[in-house]
Design an enzyme around this catalytic site. Structure first.
Site, PDB file in Angstrom:
ATOM      1  N   GLU A   1       0.917  -1.136  -0.117  1.00 21.40           N
ATOM      2  CA  GLU A   1      -0.023  -0.007  -0.029  1.00 21.40           C
ATOM      3  C   GLU A   1       0.944   1.205  -0.087  1.00 21.40           C
ATOM      4  O   GLU A   1       0.860   2.020   1.066  1.00 21.40           O
ATOM      5  CB  GLU A   1      -0.884  -0.008   1.276  1.00 21.40           C
ATOM      6  CG  GLU A   1      -2.001  -0.908   1.345  1.00 21.40           C
ATOM      7  CD  GLU A   1      -2.943  -0.993   2.412  1.00 21.40           C
ATOM      8  OE1 GLU A   1      -2.769   0.062   3.272  1.00 21.40           O
ATOM      9  OE2 GLU A   1      -3.906  -1.873   2.290  1.00 21.40           O
TER      10      GLU A   1
ATOM     11  N   GLU B   1      -5.058  -8.901   0.971  1.00 24.57           N
ATOM     12  CA  GLU B   1      -5.721  -8.499   2.134  1.00 24.57           C
ATOM     13  C   GLU B   1      -7.182  -7.964   2.045  1.00 24.57           C
ATOM     14  O   GLU B   1      -7.573  -7.420   1.029  1.00 24.57           O
ATOM     15  CB  GLU B   1      -5.004  -7.325   2.905  1.00 24.57           C
ATOM     16  CG  GLU B   1      -3.762  -7.253   3.428  1.00 24.57           C
ATOM     17  CD  GLU B   1      -3.286  -6.013   3.912  1.00 24.57           C
ATOM     18  OE1 GLU B   1      -3.921  -5.233   4.464  1.00 24.57           O
ATOM     19  OE2 GLU B   1      -2.010  -5.716   4.010  1.00 24.57           O
TER      20      GLU B   1
HETATM   21  C1  BGP Z   1      -4.146  -2.208   5.785  1.00 25.62           C
HETATM   22  C2  BGP Z   1      -2.584  -2.232   6.188  1.00 25.62           C
HETATM   23  C3  BGP Z   1      -2.480  -3.244   7.255  1.00 25.62           C
HETATM   24  C4  BGP Z   1      -3.759  -3.253   8.393  1.00 25.62           C
HETATM   25  C5  BGP Z   1      -5.013  -3.198   7.672  1.00 25.62           C
HETATM   26  C6  BGP Z   1      -6.071  -2.803   8.770  1.00 25.62           C
HETATM   27  O1  BGP Z   1      -4.232  -0.786   4.908  1.00 25.62           O
HETATM   28  O2  BGP Z   1      -1.916  -2.793   4.949  1.00 25.62           O
HETATM   29  O3  BGP Z   1      -1.174  -2.829   7.827  1.00 25.62           O
HETATM   30  O4  BGP Z   1      -3.190  -2.237   9.416  1.00 25.62           O
HETATM   31  O5  BGP Z   1      -5.091  -2.028   6.660  1.00 25.62           O
HETATM   32  O6  BGP Z   1      -6.327  -1.416   8.843  1.00 25.62           O
HETATM   33  P1  BGP Z   1      -6.419  -0.677  10.146  1.00 25.62           P
HETATM   34  O7  BGP Z   1      -4.962  -1.093  10.811  1.00 25.62           O
HETATM   35  O8  BGP Z   1      -5.912   0.793   9.955  1.00 25.62           O
HETATM   36  O9  BGP Z   1      -7.504  -0.838  11.099  1.00 25.62           O
END
Ligand code: BGP
Length: 458
Positions: free
Chosen positions: A162, A360
């Site tokens: 990302e 993801e």
């Molecule tokens: C994605 C990232 C992860 C993880 C996930 C959940 O954007 O790659 O690292 O954190 O989001 O989001 P958050 O942790 O902001 O709730």
């Protein structure tokens, strides 16, 4: 109906070094920011307090096996491997990552290794981070060192996770260090990240390493409020800024011309150097990881821009709250399962159907202890979330999309940046006080789905 998936479909999950390993030798921007402003992190919990993968890697990999993973993504911490980013390699880090890779392989789990997951070494940030081309060179050296150290066993590499997020967080919207608000600097960071990606791809190819290299992008489909030309234009610009600014360089080897023209007309283009275009053209990937959590809904702006406000993507659109949308209230993100299908169809029709997988997808929920039944979290909402997304993924595959797998965020509840441990995403519950791990109901469901290479659902 039974939804079955192609042979050798990748079933697994994703995590990252900084969010799981725990304290490390080299300081990152997160350690630094936390030491200055702990109040910016939920309940004041910082990046030293994670799910302790550095100690528990062996038993955690046994859990992955129990969840029937055939593949698993994590990242290497640049700051652990090379504490100052550019100097000596830390031998304990080499031992650690060797053990993790070897144990994954011994358990029949294919390691997918990412090189950068928001975790800039502080020493590199001190000389300007991605704004400085010296950091691009240091990253390229780090990538090459990783290929040489681990490339005999790792066959699936990713340059970045990302990459737009540190741009947004650090240089536009104030949710990552260094908390700058400046579009041109943001554009420079994005541009140099693309150059760093291309340098790593070039080093990978020059070294004749086995396997493939790609990148993980969070693709957020931009849906217009209506078919009114003003709304369509708003959605087009949001797509250019947030998706195509990385997608086009890594799949087509060049930037969209209308993005370049737009930024040029507002004097926001980063400085280019001779040879940059040729380098970017060499950054084309073999495999695309797609992170999908939520759509972006936009409409044309209702009001004029404040002439004194800094230049922002929002000069061109407002976000649109669609009536009746389904929300995950804990994270504040819309849940829209068909988005996963729309992403795949867009890739099929406009990007020559690249090899890709969902790297993801996930649902962060607060206070999951309230769902404990007989000692286990009964997270039926997560099973519903996954299976509804998988239905749309299945439809995409049946219509010819080249999607090779599905990884969930994440395997064990972990530390999530400024949200720390507020929302839990794991297949496995983590008791923060005792570090005890307990598989949730969704973990059992996923293990069965992976084993059967499919699932039954109405
Ligand atoms: C994605 C990232 C992860 C993880 C996930 C959940 O954007 O790659 O690292 O954190 O989001 O989001 P958050 O942790 O902001 O709730």
């Amino acid at each position: 109906m039974y939804y079955s998936f192609p042979d050798n479909f990748w079933w697994g999950s994703a995590s990252s070094a900084l969010q799981t390993e725990g304290a490390r030798e080299g300081e990152t921007t997160w350690d630094h920011w936390f030491s200055r402003e702990p109040n910016r992190f939920h309940n004041g919990v910082g990046p030293q307090q994670t799910s302790t993968f550095y100690e528990h890697w062996k038993t955690d990999i046994a859990l992955l096996k129990q969840l029937n993973h055939n593949s698993f993504r994590t990242s290497i911490s640049w700051a652990r491997l090379i504490p100052d980013g550019i100097g000596e390699v830390n031998p304990q880090a080499v031992t650690f990552y060797n053990q993790v890779i070897d144990e994954l392989l011994a358990q029949g789990i294919t390691p997918f290794i990412n090189l950068f997951h928001f975790d800039m070494p502080m020493a590199m940030q001190e000389i300007g981070g991605w704004e400085n081309r010296e950091v691009v060179a240091a990253y390229a050296r780090y990538a090459q060192i990783c290929f040489e150290l681990f490339g005999d066993r790792v066959n699936h590499w990713f340059t970045f996770n990302e990459p737009i997020v540190p741009v947004e967080g650090g240089y536009l919207y104030d949710f990552h260090y260094p908390n700058v608000v400046d579009f041109r600097r943001a554009a420079t960071v994005a541009y140099h990240t693309v150059l760093a990606h291309a340098e790593a791809v070039r080093a990978f190819r020059a070294g004749n390493h086995a396997g493939e290299i790609g990148i993980v992008l969070n693709l957020t489909p931009s849906y217009p409020r209506s078919q009114n030309p003003a709304d369509l234009k708003a959605a087009h610009i949001a797509d250019l800024m947030f998706n195509r600014s990385f997608l086009d360089p890594v799949l087509k080897g060049e930037y969209p011309q209308d993005l370049v023209a737009l930024l040029k007309s507002y004097d926001q283009l980063p400085a280019c150097q001779p040879g940059d275009s040729e380098l970017i053209a060499q950054g084309k990937i073999d495999l695309l990881g797609i992170n999908y959590y939520q759509p972006r809904r936009v409409k044309c702006r209702d009001s004029a821009v404040n002439p004194d406000a800094p230049f922002m993507p929002e000069w061109f659109f407002d976000s649109y709250e669609m009536p009746g949308r389904k929300m995950n209230p804990y994270r504040g993100w819309e849940i829209y399962e068909p988005g996963i299908y729309d992403i795949l169809v867009n890739l099929r029709d406009n990007y020559a159907n690249p090899r890709c997988f969902i790297s993801e997808n996930g649902m962060g929920v607060e206070n999951e202890q309230r769902f404990i039944e007989n000692g286990q979290i009964n997270d039926q909402y997560r099973i519903d979330f996954i299976s509804e997304h998988l239905k749309w993924l299945h439809k995409g595959i049946s219509e010819g999309c080249n999607c090779l797998g599905y990884h969930m965020w994440t395997f064990i509840d972990n530390w999530s940046w400024c949200n720390a441990y507020k929302n839990r995403y794991g297949f496995v519950q983590l008791d923060l006080a005792t570090q005890q791990r307990t598989i949730k109901k969704s973990g059992e469901w996923f293990a069965a789905t992976a084993q059967n290479n499919g699932f039954t659902r109405e």
